[in-house]
Enzyme design. Structure first.
Site, PDB file in Angstrom:
ATOM      1  N   GLY A  12      -2.273 -10.168  15.782  1.00  0.00           N
ATOM      2  CA  GLY A  12      -1.833 -10.601  14.459  1.00  0.00           C
ATOM      3  C   GLY A  12      -0.731  -9.679  13.987  1.00  0.00           C
ATOM      4  N   MET A  13       0.498 -10.206  13.878  1.00  0.00           N
ATOM      5  CA  MET A  13       1.653  -9.375  13.518  1.00  0.00           C
ATOM      6  C   MET A  13       2.147  -9.741  12.124  1.00  0.00           C
ATOM      7  SD  MET A  13       3.671  -9.137  17.170  1.00  0.00           S
ATOM      8  CE  MET A  13       4.765  -7.818  16.600  1.00  0.00           C
ATOM      9  N   GLY A  15       4.706  -8.001  10.524  1.00  0.00           N
ATOM     10  CA  GLY A  15       6.052  -7.508  10.255  1.00  0.00           C
ATOM     11  C   GLY A  15       6.051  -6.062   9.807  1.00  0.00           C
ATOM     12  N   GLY A  16       4.869  -5.440   9.788  1.00  0.00           N
ATOM     13  CA  GLY A  16       4.754  -4.034   9.414  1.00  0.00           C
ATOM     14  C   GLY A  16       4.673  -3.134  10.636  1.00  0.00           C
ATOM     15  N   VAL A  17       4.697  -1.830  10.383  1.00  0.00           N
ATOM     16  CA  VAL A  17       4.713  -0.872  11.490  1.00  0.00           C
ATOM     17  C   VAL A  17       3.383  -0.842  12.237  1.00  0.00           C
ATOM     18  CG1 VAL A  17       4.059   1.134  10.065  1.00  0.00           C
ATOM     19  CG2 VAL A  17       5.405   1.471  12.160  1.00  0.00           C
ATOM     20  N   ASP A  18       2.262  -1.020  11.537  1.00  0.00           N
ATOM     21  CA  ASP A  18       0.955  -0.917  12.193  1.00  0.00           C
ATOM     22  C   ASP A  18       0.759  -2.007  13.241  1.00  0.00           C
ATOM     23  OD1 ASP A  18       0.235   1.317  10.688  1.00  0.00           O
ATOM     24  OD2 ASP A  18      -0.646   0.112   9.090  1.00  0.00           O
ATOM     25  N   SER A  19       1.023  -3.250  12.870  1.00  0.00           N
ATOM     26  CA  SER A  19       0.830  -4.332  13.841  1.00  0.00           C
ATOM     27  C   SER A  19       1.900  -4.290  14.932  1.00  0.00           C
ATOM     28  CB  SER A  19       0.800  -5.698  13.143  1.00  0.00           C
ATOM     29  OG  SER A  19       1.972  -5.939  12.406  1.00  0.00           O
ATOM     30  N   CYS A 103     -10.573 -12.182   3.136  1.00  0.00           N
ATOM     31  CA  CYS A 103      -9.452 -12.562   4.002  1.00  0.00           C
ATOM     32  C   CYS A 103      -9.741 -12.175   5.449  1.00  0.00           C
ATOM     33  CB  CYS A 103      -8.170 -11.893   3.516  1.00  0.00           C
ATOM     34  SG  CYS A 103      -6.734 -12.284   4.533  1.00  0.00           S
ATOM     35  N   GLY A 127      -3.711  -4.456  13.401  1.00  0.00           N
ATOM     36  CA  GLY A 127      -3.309  -3.079  13.130  1.00  0.00           C
ATOM     37  C   GLY A 127      -4.233  -2.346  12.187  1.00  0.00           C
ATOM     38  N   CYS A 200      -2.832  -9.133  -0.832  1.00  0.00           N
ATOM     39  CA  CYS A 200      -1.874  -9.779   0.074  1.00  0.00           C
ATOM     40  C   CYS A 200      -1.040 -10.861  -0.603  1.00  0.00           C
ATOM     41  CB  CYS A 200      -2.593 -10.322   1.304  1.00  0.00           C
ATOM     42  SG  CYS A 200      -4.289 -10.823   1.064  1.00  0.00           S
TER      43      CYS A 200
END
Length: 373
Positions: A12-13, A15-19, A103, A127, A200
Site C-alpha cells: 500500500g503506497m 506517496g509518503g516516505v514510509d511506504s 480505516c 509503512g 486521513c
C-alpha cells in the site's frame, strides 16, 4: 538464503516516505513487489489542488525509480460506507471517534487485502511502524515498532489473526531517521517529503469547518459542574473530554487562575461542562466499559487478563485488569486515569506484544458513570 522471487507482496503506497521505503526494502530483498495507491477520499485542498493526484504522482515516481509495477485503486465507496459513516455517527452520539483504527480494520487490511489477493498476493505490506513475529505453528503476534515515538500498534489493534497472517511490516525494526536515510541513499523522490498529519480524509483542513459541512452545529450552554453559566458552546461535537483550548474562557472566571478544561457533556440537555485544573475530579476515572473488544489471537469467550493498556495514542502504558465477556470488557485501572474518552480505542499489551483492544463506551469513577456523553 531463501528465494523470495516467487513470493508476491502488494504494498500500500501513499506517496509518503514510509511506504516508499517499505517497497524499496521488499524489492531489495528479492520479493515480487507491486505498488498500489489507494484513493479513499475525493479531496481538494484550499488551493484547489487534489492532494490525491499529487500523492499518486509521488507513487509513480518512486515505483519507476525502484522498478516495480503500480496501480491505483478507488475505495471511496467502501471508505464512506465503512469508515466515514461510522465517524459521523459517533460524533452525533457525543463521542470522539478514532477513524484511523477503523480505516485500518476496514480498508487497509480488508478492502485493500481482498483486492491484493485478486492480484495473486501472498502478503500485503504497509509503512506502519509495527512488527509481526510468526510461531512455528503459523500463529502471528503483533509487536510494537522499535521506534517508541512512532509505534502504530494502537491503530492496528483491531486486526484479526487472519489479516496479520497475510501482513508484513518492513519498517517495524527501524527508527524514523533511519527510514529517511534509506530513502535519501536510494535517491527516492519522497525522501524529504513531510509526514502527513491529521485524520486521513481531513488532512490539514480546519476540523470545525469540515465537520459542520456534514453535521449541523447545535450551540448550547457551557456550565461548571456546580451550575455556573460560563457562556455558549459552539456544539458538543466540537469538544472532547480533557480538551483545554477553544473554550473562549480565561482564568479570570475562576478563583485560582487555573486553566479550564472540558470535563463532561450532557447530550440530552446539550450542556458542555467545564472545570478548572488539569486533574479536575470530574476528569478522573477508575474503570471503563468497552465494546467491539477483539484480540489478535484466539481467546476464550470469557476470561480475566492482567496486562497494560493505552487509552490514547503515544500515552505511556498503564497497568489494568481486564474482565472480558464476548466482545465486551470491563477494564479496571491500577491507578486513576485522566480524560478517558468514549469513542476512543483502549488497547491491551503484554510487554512488546499488542494483544488487541476495543472501543471505549463509558468511564466510571468508583462505580458511578462519568458524564462524558
Amino acid at each position: 538464503m531463501s528465494d523470495n522471487s516467487k513470493t508476491r507482496v502488494v504494498v500500500g503506497m501513499s506517496g509518503g516516505v514510509d511506504s516508499s521505503v517499505t517497497a524499496l526494502l521488499l524489492k531489495e530483498q528479492g520479493y515480487d513487489v507491486i505498488g498500489i495507491f489507494m484513493k479513499n477520499w475525493d479531496d481538494t485542498d484550499e488551493n484547489g489542488v487534489c492532494t490525491a493526484t499529487e500523492d499518486y504522482k509521488d507513487v509513480v515516481a518512486v515505483a519507476d525509480q525502484i522498478g516495480i509495477p503500480y496501480y491505483s485503486v478507488n475505495f471511496e465507496k467502501e471508505y464512506w460506507d465503512r469508515v466515514f459513516e461510522y465517524f459521523l455517527a459517533e460524533y452525533r452520539a457525543g463521542r470522539t471517534p478514532n477513524p484511523d483504527v477503523m480505516c485500518n480494520k476496514e480498508i487497509k487490511f480488508k478492502a485493500f487485502l481482498d483486492y491484493a489477493i485478486t492480484l495473486g498476493a501472498d502478503y500485503v505490506a504497509t509503512g506502519h511502524y509495527a512488527r509481526v513475529a510468526r510461531d512455528e505453528d503459523g500463529t502471528v503476534h503483533m509487536l510494537r515498532g522499535v521506534d517508541n515515538g512512532k509505534d502504530q500498534t494502537y491503530f492496528l489493534s483491531q486486526l484479526s489473526q487472519e489479516q496479520l497472517q497475510k501482513t508484513m511490516f518492513p519498517l517495524g525494526h527501524l527508527e524514523k531517521p533511519e527510514v529517511r536515510k534509506l530513502a535519501e541513499e536510494a535517491g527516492l523522490s519522497t525522501a524529504k517529503k513531510k509526514d502527513s498529519t491529521g485524520i486521513c480524509f481531513i488532512g490539514e483542513k480546519n476540523f470545525k469547518n469540515f465537520l459542520s459541512n456534514y453535521l449541523p452545529a447545535q450551540p448550547g450552554r457551557m456550565m461548571t459542574v456546580d451550575g455556573r453559566d460560563m457562556g455558549e458552546h459552539a456544539g458538543l461535537m466540537y469538544y472532547t473530554i480533557g480538551q483545554r483550548g477553544g473554550l473562549g474562557i480565561g482564568g479570570q472566571h475562576g478563583g485560582d487562575n487555573a486553566p479550564w478544561f472540558v470535563v463532561g457533556k450532557d447530550l440530552s440537555k446539550n450542556i458542555l461542562y467545564v472545570g478548572q485544573g488539569f486533574y479536575h475530579d470530574s476528569l478522573m476515572s477508575t474503570s471503563l466499559e468497552a465494546s467491539q473488544v477483539h484480540f489478535t489471537r484466539e481467546m476464550p469467550e470469557e476470561f480475566t487478563l492482567e496486562c497494560t493498556a493505552k487509552f490514547r495514542y503515544r500515552q505511556p502504558d498503564s497497568k489494568v485488569t481486564v474482565h472480558v465477556k464476548g466482545d465486551k470488557a470491563e477494564v479496571i485501572f491500577a491507578e486513576p486515569q485522566r480524560a478517558i474518552t468514549p469513542g476512543q480505542a483502549v488497547v491491551f499489551y503484554d510487554g512488546e506484544e499488542c494483544l488487541g483492544g476495543g472501543l471505549i463506551d463509558n468511564a466510571y469513577r468508583d462505580g458511578q458513570v462519568c458524564q462524558y456523553i
